[in-house]
Write an enzyme that holds these catalytic residues in place. Structure first.
Site, PDB file in Angstrom:
ATOM      1  N   CYS A 122      13.559  11.357   7.023  1.00  0.00           N
ATOM      2  CA  CYS A 122      13.291  11.132   8.462  1.00  0.00           C
ATOM      3  C   CYS A 122      14.546  11.201   9.303  1.00  0.00           C
ATOM      4  O   CYS A 122      14.490  11.546  10.478  1.00  0.00           O
ATOM      5  CB  CYS A 122      12.628   9.770   8.642  1.00  0.00           C
ATOM      6  SG  CYS A 122      13.565   8.441   7.865  1.00  0.00           S
ATOM      7  N   GLU A 180       8.414   2.313  11.518  1.00  0.00           N
ATOM      8  CA  GLU A 180       9.531   3.242  11.269  1.00  0.00           C
ATOM      9  C   GLU A 180       8.914   4.629  11.132  1.00  0.00           C
ATOM     10  O   GLU A 180       8.294   4.934  10.109  1.00  0.00           O
ATOM     11  CB  GLU A 180      10.272   2.863   9.974  1.00  0.00           C
ATOM     12  CG  GLU A 180      10.820   1.432   9.932  1.00  0.00           C
ATOM     13  CD  GLU A 180      12.100   1.253  10.747  1.00  0.00           C
ATOM     14  OE1 GLU A 180      12.500   2.201  11.460  1.00  0.00           O
ATOM     15  OE2 GLU A 180      12.675   0.156  10.673  1.00  0.00           O
ATOM     16  N   GLU A 225       8.520  17.537  14.184  1.00  0.00           N
ATOM     17  CA  GLU A 225       9.134  17.221  12.889  1.00  0.00           C
ATOM     18  C   GLU A 225       8.533  18.120  11.810  1.00  0.00           C
ATOM     19  O   GLU A 225       7.310  18.189  11.672  1.00  0.00           O
ATOM     20  CB  GLU A 225       8.876  15.755  12.544  1.00  0.00           C
ATOM     21  CG  GLU A 225       9.570  15.326  11.264  1.00  0.00           C
ATOM     22  CD  GLU A 225       9.233  13.889  10.861  1.00  0.00           C
ATOM     23  OE1 GLU A 225       8.050  13.530  10.881  1.00  0.00           O
ATOM     24  OE2 GLU A 225      10.172  13.154  10.494  1.00  0.00           O
ATOM     25  N   LYS A 251       0.864  -1.194   0.000  1.00  0.00           N
ATOM     26  CA  LYS A 251       0.000   0.000   0.000  1.00  0.00           C
ATOM     27  C   LYS A 251       0.896   1.238   0.000  1.00  0.00           C
ATOM     28  O   LYS A 251       1.329   1.708   1.036  1.00  0.00           O
ATOM     29  CB  LYS A 251      -0.888  -0.021   1.252  1.00  0.00           C
ATOM     30  CG  LYS A 251      -2.257   0.609   1.085  1.00  0.00           C
ATOM     31  CD  LYS A 251      -2.228   2.063   0.654  1.00  0.00           C
ATOM     32  CE  LYS A 251      -1.971   3.003   1.784  1.00  0.00           C
ATOM     33  NZ  LYS A 251      -1.794   4.410   1.335  1.00  0.00           N
TER      34      LYS A 251
END
Ligand code: NAD
Length: 492
Positions: free
Chosen positions: A299, A265, A397, A190
């Site tokens: 990331c 993750e 973030e 996906k």
């Protein structure tokens, strides 16, 4: 190598079992972030499509999980070969749907996806049995005594739903599909809503080289419905998710109901500690990768520069100079270093953070807004100085080309600032004293630490602590993540 207009299909479809089907809910537009033009239409899958894909993967599991490692390795090698053969059409497609620069597309999207299949073709052949010493046991009410032989073997988990973010679509997916298939699992793939086309092509390659029907399935969609349905499906045994912490938390909550195995993750806010003895030129270049590498949509990026006060002016000056020298613009132009962000909504979000930082007292010393361009979701490399750890721009973030700078006075304070974060994915230490660097790495609460470099070693275990996730993949650790230990004992 071609990097111009991508060749697209008239129609992209979902693969469910052995059949390519249109999305039950129609199609939606995939937009090129550099031009704002429509690249193609992606299938709009439904929750039922996702459930059907999970059922197909479940049906295929029994026979696929019994195939030999050699057979799996050969198929995987064939995928890697085919990705290389198709590089000329995959690279322009990835560039068009992600907005990554030609350099990133050529070096770090398509070939890395191929190398992941090569790596896990070898991985399929790694030993999956751990011999254990025999044990002398007395007779009990349970059974006669004697010598009990034992071993642990790595068994596939079952059906794995692989849900990925937009920044490195086929690389990220290859990093999940590779080890999952190597261990004998079946998968439902996906990809992210923004850029699923190259992933659909990747699945077509897997089908073409001979993976049996149902072993690999793909569903796409513009919203969360398909992903949610996979997380809820009783046919899915494991969720391998890479994406934001907010979605990761929702997945962990929902997956608990069916006790799914999880590999999560998630987000990061990497600390880059710059000691007083650091090679500043190196530190500036490496920390500046937040701007020069995929517009900071990474990331692991060292987005928090935590710098010794004695080198603060020098670092801020050096980064400001670097920011002004990085060409922002068309990803296809030779020389472009900073391409667009993935979408208008995401650029608004990143720009919003600059405003929040200003209001909180940060000084915008470089960038802060859009370059003068008519189209595309561009944002200039941005440096926020005079930051404190209580600011939102330091704690949250941003996932764009924004670096925040925080001064410190001694090593303990640097560690305390670095660790005072909800995230713990990747931290960095820049120092001329490698023993100090190693000592500091031991105190950092992050899954990964780079000393004087942002470069990777792909055999290392990769993953986060705290809100950056659960579990590790990478190298042989990826094989561990997609298997469960089964113990077998016998009387000797
Ligand atoms: P996102 O969390 O918005 O989306 C990721 C995927 O989750 C997409 O495929 C999305 O459709 C799907 N999704 C959304 N809601 C869902 C739900 N309720 N159930 C199941 N699936 C759902 O992330 P993004 O914006 O695509 O990517 C950026 C984020 O990814 C950043 O936070 C970044 O740090 C993180 N990221 C982490 C790593 C890592 O290895 N730790 C790597 C790359 C990106």
């Amino acid at each position: 190598m071609a990097t111009a207009t991508p060749t697209v299909r008239d129609e992209y479809r979902l693969l469910i079992g052995e059949t390519w089907v249109p999305g039950s809910a129609g199609t939606y537009d995939i937009v090129n972030p550099a031009t704002e033009e429509v690249v193609a239409q992606a299938p709009e899958g439904s929750a039922d499509d996702a459930r059907a894909a999970a059922a197909a993967a479940k049906d295929a599991f029994e026979s696929w999980s019994q195939t030999s490692p050699k057979e799996r390795a050969e198929l995987m090698r064939a995928v890697a070969r085919r990705i290389h053969e198709r590089a000329d059409d995959l690279i322009p497609l990835v560039i068009a749907e992600t907005g990554c620069t030609a350099t990133v597309g050529k070096q770090m999207q398509v070939p890395v996806a191929a190398s992941r299949f090569e790596r896990y073709a070898r991985g399929a052949l790694e030993p999956s049995v751990i011999p254990l010493p025999p044990q002398e046991v007395p007779a009990t009410a349970l059974a006669p005594g004697g010598i009990m032989g034992a071993m642990a073997r790595r068994a596939p988990v079952g059906v794995v739903a692989c849900i990925t973010p937009y920044n490195f679509p086929i690389v990220n997916m290859a990093g999940k599909i590779g080890p999952a298939l190597a261990m004998g699992n079946t998968v439902v793939v996906k990809p992210a809503p923004q850029d699923p086309l190259a992933v659909i092509e990747l699945v077509a390659i897997l089908e073409e080289v001979g993976f049996p029907p149902g072993v690999v399935n793909v569903v796409t969609g513009s919203g969360p419905e398909t992903g949610e349905a996979l997380v809820d499906s009783p046919d899915v045994d494991m969720i391998s998710f890479t994406g934001s912490t907010g979605v990761g938390i929702r997945i962990a909550e929902a997956a608990g109901a069916t006790m799914k195995r999880l590999l999560l993750e998630l987000g990061g806010k990497g600390a880059g500690i710059v000691r007083e003895d650091a090679d500043l030129e190196n530190a500036i270049g490496q920390i500046g990768s937040v701007w020069s590498f995929h517009s900071g949509q990474i990331c692991t990026a060292p987005t928090r520069a935590i710098v010794h006060r004695s080198r603060y002016e020098e670092l801020v000056g050096g980064l400001t100079k670097m920011a002004g020298m990085l060409p922002v613009g068309d990803p296809l132009e030779k020389g472009t270093v900073v391409g667009p962000l993935i979408s208008g909504a995401h650029r608004d979000r990143v720009e919003g953070y600059v405003g929040i930082g200003r209001d909180e007292g940060a000084e915008v010393v470089a960038g802060g807004g859009r370059p003068d361009m008519e189209r595309g979701f561009y944002m200039r490399p941005t440096l926020l100085a005079e930051c404190r750890n209580d600011m939102r721009v330091v704690r949250e973030e941003i996932f764009g080309p924004v670096i925040v700078v925080i001064p410190y006075d001694d090593d303990d304070e640097a560690i305390a600032i670095a660790n005072d974060s909800d995230f713990g994915l990747y931290d960095y230490v820049f120092t001329g004293d490698s023993a100090k660097g190693l000592a500091m790495s031991r105190k950092l609460r992050a899954g990964n630490v780079g000393i004087n470099t942002v470069q990777r070693n792909h055999e290392t275990p990769f993953g986060g602590t705290k809100l950056s996730g659960v579990g590790r993949d990478g190298g042989s650790f990826g094989l561990h993540a997609y298997s469960e230990l089964q113990s077998v004992v016998w009387p000797g």
